[in-house]
Enzyme design. Structure first.
Site, PDB file in Angstrom:
ATOM      1  N   LYS A 179       0.844  -1.201   0.000  1.00 32.17           N
ATOM      2  CA  LYS A 179       0.000   0.000   0.000  1.00 32.17           C
ATOM      3  C   LYS A 179       0.877   1.248   0.000  1.00 32.17           C
ATOM      4  O   LYS A 179       1.923   1.284   0.654  1.00 32.17           O
ATOM      5  CB  LYS A 179      -0.920  -0.021   1.217  1.00 32.17           C
ATOM      6  CG  LYS A 179      -1.975   1.084   1.229  1.00 32.17           C
ATOM      7  CD  LYS A 179      -2.929   0.919   2.408  1.00 32.17           C
ATOM      8  CE  LYS A 179      -3.970   2.018   2.463  1.00 32.17           C
ATOM      9  NZ  LYS A 179      -4.910   1.851   3.587  1.00 32.17           N
TER      10      LYS A 179
ATOM     11  N   SER B 203     -10.214  -0.355   6.944  1.00 31.82           N
ATOM     12  CA  SER B 203      -9.631  -0.150   5.616  1.00 31.82           C
ATOM     13  C   SER B 203      -8.979  -1.380   5.001  1.00 31.82           C
ATOM     14  O   SER B 203      -8.576  -1.346   3.836  1.00 31.82           O
ATOM     15  CB  SER B 203      -8.616   0.995   5.652  1.00 31.82           C
ATOM     16  OG  SER B 203      -9.264   2.208   5.913  1.00 31.82           O
TER      17      SER B 203
ATOM     18  N   SER C 163      -9.752   2.085   2.691  1.00 31.31           N
ATOM     19  CA  SER C 163      -8.835   2.808   1.821  1.00 31.31           C
ATOM     20  C   SER C 163      -7.817   1.900   1.119  1.00 31.31           C
ATOM     21  O   SER C 163      -7.105   2.334   0.231  1.00 31.31           O
ATOM     22  CB  SER C 163      -8.075   3.855   2.640  1.00 31.31           C
ATOM     23  OG  SER C 163      -7.277   3.232   3.639  1.00 31.31           O
TER      24      SER C 163
END
Length: 502
Positions: A79, A178, A154
């Protein structure tokens, strides 16, 4: 079976056996990224040359017996809010468009020490602020199950990359769901560990008391294996906790006989989609048939979780994001007069709308006259929510419920109503407020063919309970591959670009 259909652990086993080379696995992933990115857009940065160079280095260490772990040589996606030395790390924000860290996050270092090959950085909501991966400054990510729908957020880029079979596993971060919510939307498995289990060193902060790094993969075995590797005590992180053991894979047992599982009635009431509710209750029945004791109970304070979470998270975000001011690194406005003008213009131009909304909300609740009325009340509510979970875990080994009230919405639907987007986190934010571990595993598809996720929550430092329950449930249903992955695989075989590896 093509290479990309393998789980991370299966690929690692074949690499150690000499059946597949690290370079071969890395090239397969890079080819998949090239073929599928136009449709999905999971990645912000792809490090093709670096990944191939690293593949050669790892292969030598495997061949000489230095690397013997279960994931040595397996390509991974990271990420974009986890720092990687020498690799662009932007938090999917314009304000960090040119930031190349001089150090690597501890969780990523742990993976590299185990022989991981980093393919690149995945797209995300800007600074992890969002639930759809639509607030990224670099464009939206699309759900591999239906590209007209969001992947969640996210960590939507990481979950979409795994679901599209562009990588074998990924790392994400979870501040209020997330990892678990996009895992649910994309039909993959994701774990948010107990707060403090995985070092936050090198994770660009959103809400420091809530953020936690975790794994995303095709199945529970992969996630437990990855979690063993990335978990460690770290003196560089003041919130890191030294645990007695990190042997999460010992919980991979198809046995829930006698396990006590509670289902909060609050999770199955108003607002939940009927198809999601039916799939979650069917999963609970499956665990009951395997010998678990399942019952419904009242978990108080659920209605207060969302307001408490957004007050605390926004307050911490306001403080954490104050450092991005155009002075030392990142974006700086071109035209300004004086220092204060440079601050204002750089931040106004560098942050997106959702990040600005949360910074302003956080600044408001921390301001004089409102601190007691909002922020302190939210902290007290957080403590009460933790007590409610403590009471529940006196009776239950695991709490079961949905990961999200609906399946993935269409692109554009959530951003038009931010409050509706915030309310979509109703089942996940309490876990972060209480510092608990949670896992999302696929439990079916709705009538539109979109994945539904089952969430299992256990008490602090009791990840093994939820892993055992998730693994036992997973044995009753095969992994379902996304349409993007299936179609791309068929095209690759037809054109001779991907060979079978039985």
């Amino acid at each position: 079976m093509g290479l990309l259909e393998l789980t991370a652990v299966e690929l690692g086993r074949r690499i150690r056996a000499g059946e597949v080379s690290v370079e071969e696995a890395t090239r397969a992933a890079l080819d998949a990224i090239r073929a599928r990115e136009a449709a999905v857009h999971s990645f912000v940065t792809v490090e093709e040359d670096g990944a191939l160079k690293r593949a050669g280095e790892v292969q030598k260490l495997i061949d000489d017996g230095t690397l013997t772990g279960p994931l040595a040589g397996v390509p991974v996606a990271i990420k974009d809010n986890l720092c990687t030395k020498g690799m662009l790390t932007t938090c999917s924000s314009k304000i960090l468009y040119n930031f190349v860290p001089t150090y690597t996050a501890q969780a990523v270092e742990n993976l590299e020490a185990a022989g991981a090959v980093i393919l690149g950085k995945t797209n995300m909501d800007e600074f992890a602020m969002g639930s759809t991966t639509e607030t990224s400054a670099y464009g939206v990510t699309r759900n591999p199950w239906n590209t007209e729908h969001v992947p969640g957020g996210s960590s939507g880029g990481s979950c979409a990359a795994v679901a599209a079979e562009e990588c074998f596993y990924a790392l994400g971060s979870d501040t209020g769901g997330s990892i678990r919510q996009p895992s649910s939307f994309c039909g993959v498995t994701g774990i948010k560990p107990t707060y403090g289990t995985v070092s936050r060193y090198g994770l660009i902060a959103y809400g420091s008391s809530l953020d936690q790094i975790g794994p995303i993969a095709k199945d529970v075995t992969d996630c437990a294996t990855i979690l063993e590797i990335i978990s460690s005590y770290d003196r560089k992180d003041s919130t890191s906790i030294r645990r007695e053991a990190y042997d999460f894979t010992t919980a991979l047992q198809d046995d829930v006989a006698g396990m006590k599982i509670g289902i909060p009635r609050d999770y199955l009431g108003e607002g939940i989609d009927p198809e999601v509710k039916a799939a979650v209750l069917a999963a609970a029945k499956t665990l009951e048939d395997k010998g678990a004791h399942v019952e419904e109970f009242d978990l108080s304070l659920v209605e207060y979780a969302i307001p408490a979470y957004y007050v605390i998270a926004a307050a911490e975000a306001s403080s954490n994001l104050a450092r991005f001011d155009g002075v030392k690194y990142g974006y700086r406005a071109k035209d300004y007069e004086g220092l204060h003008s440079m601050y204002k213009k750089s931040r106004s131009e560098g942050f997106g709308a959702e990040a600005k909304r949360r910074i302003m909300l956080g600044s408001f609740v921390l301001s004089s006259g409102y601190y007691d009325a909002y922020y302190l009340k939210a902290l007290r509510t957080k403590a009460l929510i933790k007590k409610a979970f403590d009471k529940a875990f006196e009776k239950y080994d695991v709490i079961l419920g949905p990961a999200a009230p609906t399946t993935a919405p269409k692109l554009g639907e959530s951003l038009s109503d931010p409050l509706k987007m915030y309310l979509g986190d109703i089942y996940t934010v309490s876990v972060n407020l209480a510092g608990l571990p949670g896992i999302s595993v696929p439990c079916g598809l709705d009538s539109k063919g979109l994945p539904i996720g089952l969430q299992l929550i256990s008490d602090s430092f009791q990840e093994k309970n939820m892993i055992r329950a998730a693994y036992a449930y997973e044995q009753t249903r095969p992994y379902a591959r996304s349409p993007i992955a299936r179609e791309s695989r068929q095209q690759a075989v037809l054109t001779g670009k991907e060979a079978d590896h039985e």
